[in-house]
Scaffold this motif. Structure first.
Motif, PDB file in Angstrom:
ATOM      1  N   TYR A  75     -14.936 -35.794  86.947  1.00 57.37           N
ATOM      2  CA  TYR A  75     -14.081 -34.665  87.290  1.00 57.37           C
ATOM      3  C   TYR A  75     -14.700 -33.344  86.830  1.00 57.37           C
ATOM      4  O   TYR A  75     -15.434 -33.303  85.835  1.00 57.37           O
ATOM      5  N   PRO A  76     -14.383 -32.246  87.542  1.00 56.90           N
ATOM      6  CA  PRO A  76     -14.885 -30.929  87.120  1.00 56.90           C
ATOM      7  C   PRO A  76     -14.339 -30.545  85.752  1.00 56.90           C
ATOM      8  O   PRO A  76     -13.193 -30.861  85.420  1.00 56.90           O
ATOM      9  N   GLY A  77     -15.180 -29.877  84.966  1.00 58.35           N
ATOM     10  CA  GLY A  77     -14.746 -29.430  83.650  1.00 58.35           C
ATOM     11  C   GLY A  77     -14.575 -30.542  82.643  1.00 58.35           C
ATOM     12  O   GLY A  77     -13.891 -30.378  81.632  1.00 58.35           O
ATOM     13  N   GLN A  78     -15.214 -31.682  82.898  1.00 60.21           N
ATOM     14  CA  GLN A  78     -15.121 -32.808  81.974  1.00 60.21           C
ATOM     15  C   GLN A  78     -16.487 -33.477  81.818  1.00 60.21           C
ATOM     16  O   GLN A  78     -17.355 -33.366  82.691  1.00 60.21           O
ATOM     17  N   VAL A  79     -16.643 -34.200  80.698  1.00 58.79           N
ATOM     18  CA  VAL A  79     -17.748 -35.128  80.555  1.00 58.79           C
ATOM     19  C   VAL A  79     -17.188 -36.527  80.749  1.00 58.79           C
ATOM     20  O   VAL A  79     -16.143 -36.874  80.206  1.00 58.79           O
ATOM     21  N   THR A  80     -17.864 -37.310  81.567  1.00 60.39           N
ATOM     22  CA  THR A  80     -17.486 -38.697  81.824  1.00 60.39           C
ATOM     23  C   THR A  80     -18.531 -39.583  81.171  1.00 60.39           C
ATOM     24  O   THR A  80     -19.728 -39.456  81.459  1.00 60.39           O
ATOM     25  N   ARG A  81     -18.098 -40.486  80.295  1.00 59.75           N
ATOM     26  CA  ARG A  81     -19.034 -41.328  79.541  1.00 59.75           C
ATOM     27  C   ARG A  81     -18.979 -42.762  80.053  1.00 59.75           C
ATOM     28  O   ARG A  81     -17.900 -43.347  80.165  1.00 59.75           O
ATOM     29  N   ILE A  82     -20.164 -43.312  80.345  1.00 60.37           N
ATOM     30  CA  ILE A  82     -20.271 -44.696  80.797  1.00 60.37           C
ATOM     31  C   ILE A  82     -21.321 -45.412  79.955  1.00 60.37           C
ATOM     32  O   ILE A  82     -22.262 -44.792  79.458  1.00 60.37           O
ATOM     33  N   LYS A  83     -21.150 -46.722  79.805  1.00 58.49           N
ATOM     34  CA  LYS A  83     -22.104 -47.524  79.021  1.00 58.49           C
ATOM     35  C   LYS A  83     -22.619 -48.659  79.897  1.00 58.49           C
ATOM     36  O   LYS A  83     -21.836 -49.344  80.564  1.00 58.49           O
ATOM     37  N   MET A  84     -23.946 -48.862  79.882  1.00 53.57           N
ATOM     38  CA  MET A  84     -24.538 -49.890  80.734  1.00 53.57           C
ATOM     39  C   MET A  84     -25.771 -50.485  80.080  1.00 53.57           C
ATOM     40  O   MET A  84     -26.419 -49.847  79.245  1.00 53.57           O
ATOM     41  N   GLN A  85     -26.066 -51.713  80.481  1.00 56.63           N
ATOM     42  CA  GLN A  85     -27.252 -52.410  79.990  1.00 56.63           C
ATOM     43  C   GLN A  85     -28.234 -52.569  81.142  1.00 56.63           C
ATOM     44  O   GLN A  85     -27.868 -53.011  82.235  1.00 56.63           O
ATOM     45  N   PHE A  86     -29.495 -52.214  80.887  1.00 52.54           N
ATOM     46  CA  PHE A  86     -30.526 -52.209  81.924  1.00 52.54           C
ATOM     47  C   PHE A  86     -31.385 -53.471  81.790  1.00 52.54           C
ATOM     48  O   PHE A  86     -32.341 -53.499  81.025  1.00 52.54           O
ATOM     49  N   SER A  87     -31.029 -54.503  82.544  1.00 55.13           N
ATOM     50  CA  SER A  87     -31.705 -55.791  82.412  1.00 55.13           C
ATOM     51  C   SER A  87     -32.816 -55.981  83.430  1.00 55.13           C
ATOM     52  O   SER A  87     -33.671 -56.845  83.245  1.00 55.13           O
ATOM     53  N   LYS A  88     -32.805 -55.210  84.494  1.00 52.12           N
ATOM     54  CA  LYS A  88     -33.756 -55.418  85.584  1.00 52.12           C
ATOM     55  C   LYS A  88     -34.808 -54.325  85.589  1.00 52.12           C
ATOM     56  O   LYS A  88     -34.492 -53.156  85.789  1.00 52.12           O
ATOM     57  N   PRO A  89     -36.097 -54.659  85.364  1.00 50.26           N
ATOM     58  CA  PRO A  89     -37.132 -53.624  85.403  1.00 50.26           C
ATOM     59  C   PRO A  89     -37.358 -53.132  86.822  1.00 50.26           C
ATOM     60  O   PRO A  89     -37.165 -53.867  87.796  1.00 50.26           O
ATOM     61  N   GLY A  90     -37.765 -51.877  86.929  1.00 44.04           N
ATOM     62  CA  GLY A  90     -38.057 -51.316  88.241  1.00 44.04           C
ATOM     63  C   GLY A  90     -37.652 -49.862  88.320  1.00 44.04           C
ATOM     64  O   GLY A  90     -37.231 -49.261  87.325  1.00 44.04           O
ATOM     65  N   GLN A  91     -37.773 -49.306  89.498  1.00 46.46           N
ATOM     66  CA  GLN A  91     -37.425 -47.909  89.728  1.00 46.46           C
ATOM     67  C   GLN A  91     -36.278 -47.849  90.729  1.00 46.46           C
ATOM     68  O   GLN A  91     -36.361 -48.419  91.821  1.00 46.46           O
ATOM     69  N   PHE A  92     -35.204 -47.149  90.356  1.00 49.69           N
ATOM     70  CA  PHE A  92     -33.982 -47.120  91.135  1.00 49.69           C
ATOM     71  C   PHE A  92     -33.466 -45.683  91.218  1.00 49.69           C
ATOM     72  O   PHE A  92     -34.185 -44.745  90.880  1.00 49.69           O
ATOM     73  N   THR A  93     -32.230 -45.509  91.671  1.00 45.42           N
ATOM     74  CA  THR A  93     -31.669 -44.174  91.784  1.00 45.42           C
ATOM     75  C   THR A  93     -30.265 -44.120  91.206  1.00 45.42           C
ATOM     76  O   THR A  93     -29.561 -45.122  91.126  1.00 45.42           O
ATOM     77  N   TRP A  94     -29.871 -42.917  90.792  1.00 44.20           N
ATOM     78  CA  TRP A  94     -28.465 -42.624  90.507  1.00 44.20           C
ATOM     79  C   TRP A  94     -28.121 -41.356  91.270  1.00 44.20           C
ATOM     80  O   TRP A  94     -28.959 -40.471  91.453  1.00 44.20           O
TER      81      TRP A  94
END
Length: 290
Positions: free
Chosen positions: A237-256
């Motif tokens: 949302y605008p005017g906010q920080v959104t916090r997410i937690k994730m584990q990166f198990s797969k090597p490679g190059q991806f996008t967000w």
């Protein structure tokens, strides 16, 4: 679902699987489910007490950029004669008894939490104004220097063609803090992972200095009940920080990226790499001289 008298609606899952427990959308959320582009919801719709007839599942989201808030106060809902209509239900007499378990009695599989995070990355959603018109002309992603939880952090924008700035180790668990300095909500999607939504918190945005900072003394708000479990897309949302937690198990190059098409096609998409550079991975392009 407000146009369907007697209906009862439950959500039991989202993009990453089951929720922690069934969520009664009818009782707790006014028969309305908030979905950003690319978010998915596994729903149980109970027509037991719905009279026979035809009913329309409606869309009350706006026909314009969404920034949060209340219908009729902060935005007008979709056109009821076109974009406000999604699906028609034809409710007919039952042809056999229903042997299914009522949603309120379902016991969903336990959710195994992710390991503790070892890295926190402050990232930025950025909007730039047109040089010729008084409107935003470009949406971008970037990084934030320092720790905006303590002091103002300066954001730096990056184009798609520039080098990777997010490079988690294989197996690492990280928290990404997404600081939204723009005027709109953005459905943010991270490829090849699912994540836990941790919380959201209000921030100061200084467009002149290009800084963001968590408002001192503000309290983080927990994820919505339908955001429990694991997701791959979250509304920032605008005017906010959104916090997410994730584990990166797969090597490679991806996008967000933002999942609004006109945004992801207009620089609001960035590569990230898990692990070391591998043969065949795209390299940043050097822009031609001006």
């Amino acid at each position: 679902f407000n146009n369907i008298p007697g209906v009862e609606v439950w959500q039991i899952g989202n993009e990453g699987g089951f929720l922690a427990a069934p969520v009664n959308i009818t009782a707790n959320h006014g028969n309305q489910l908030l979905l950003g582009l690319a978010e998915r919801a596994d729903m149980i719709v109970d027509f037991t007490n719905v009279p026979e007839g035809n009913y329309i599942l409606g869309n009350v989201g706006p026909d314009e950029p969404y920034g949060g808030g209340a219908i009729g106060v902060d935005f007008e809902s979709a056109d009821p004669d076109s974009t406000g209509q999604i699906l028609q239900f034809n409710v007919v007499p039952a042809v056999a008894p229903d042997p299914t378990t009522p949603p309120q009695f379902l016991v969903l599989p336990a959710i195994k939490p992710l390991p503790a995070a070892t890295v926190t990355r402050p990232l930025a959603l950025i909007e730039e104004m047109s040089m010729f018109f008084d409107t935003p002309s470009e949406a971008l992603l970037g990084t934030v220097a320092g720790d905006p939880n303590i002091a103002p952090g300066v954001w730096t924008k990056f184009m798609w063609m520039e080098a990777v700035t997010e490079n988690p180790a294989v197996g690492a668990t990280e928290v990404w803090e997404i600081y939204n300095s723009t005027a709109d909500a953005h459905p943010m999607h991270v490829h090849e992972v699912v994540f836990e939504v941790l919380n959201r918190q209000d921030i100061f945005v200084n467009e002149i200095d290009q800084t963001v900072q968590v408002i001192p003394g503000s309290t983080p708000t927990p994820p919505e009940p339908w955001e429990t479990g694991f997701k791959d897309t979250v509304i920032a949302y605008p005017g906010q920080v959104t916090r997410i937690k994730m584990q990166f198990s797969k090597p490679g190059q991806f996008t967000w990226h933002c999942h609004i098409v006109s945004h992801e096609d207009n620089e609001m998409m960035r590569p990230f790499r898990v692990g070391p550079l591998q043969k065949g991975q795209p390299m940043p392009k050097v822009p031609p001289p001006m």
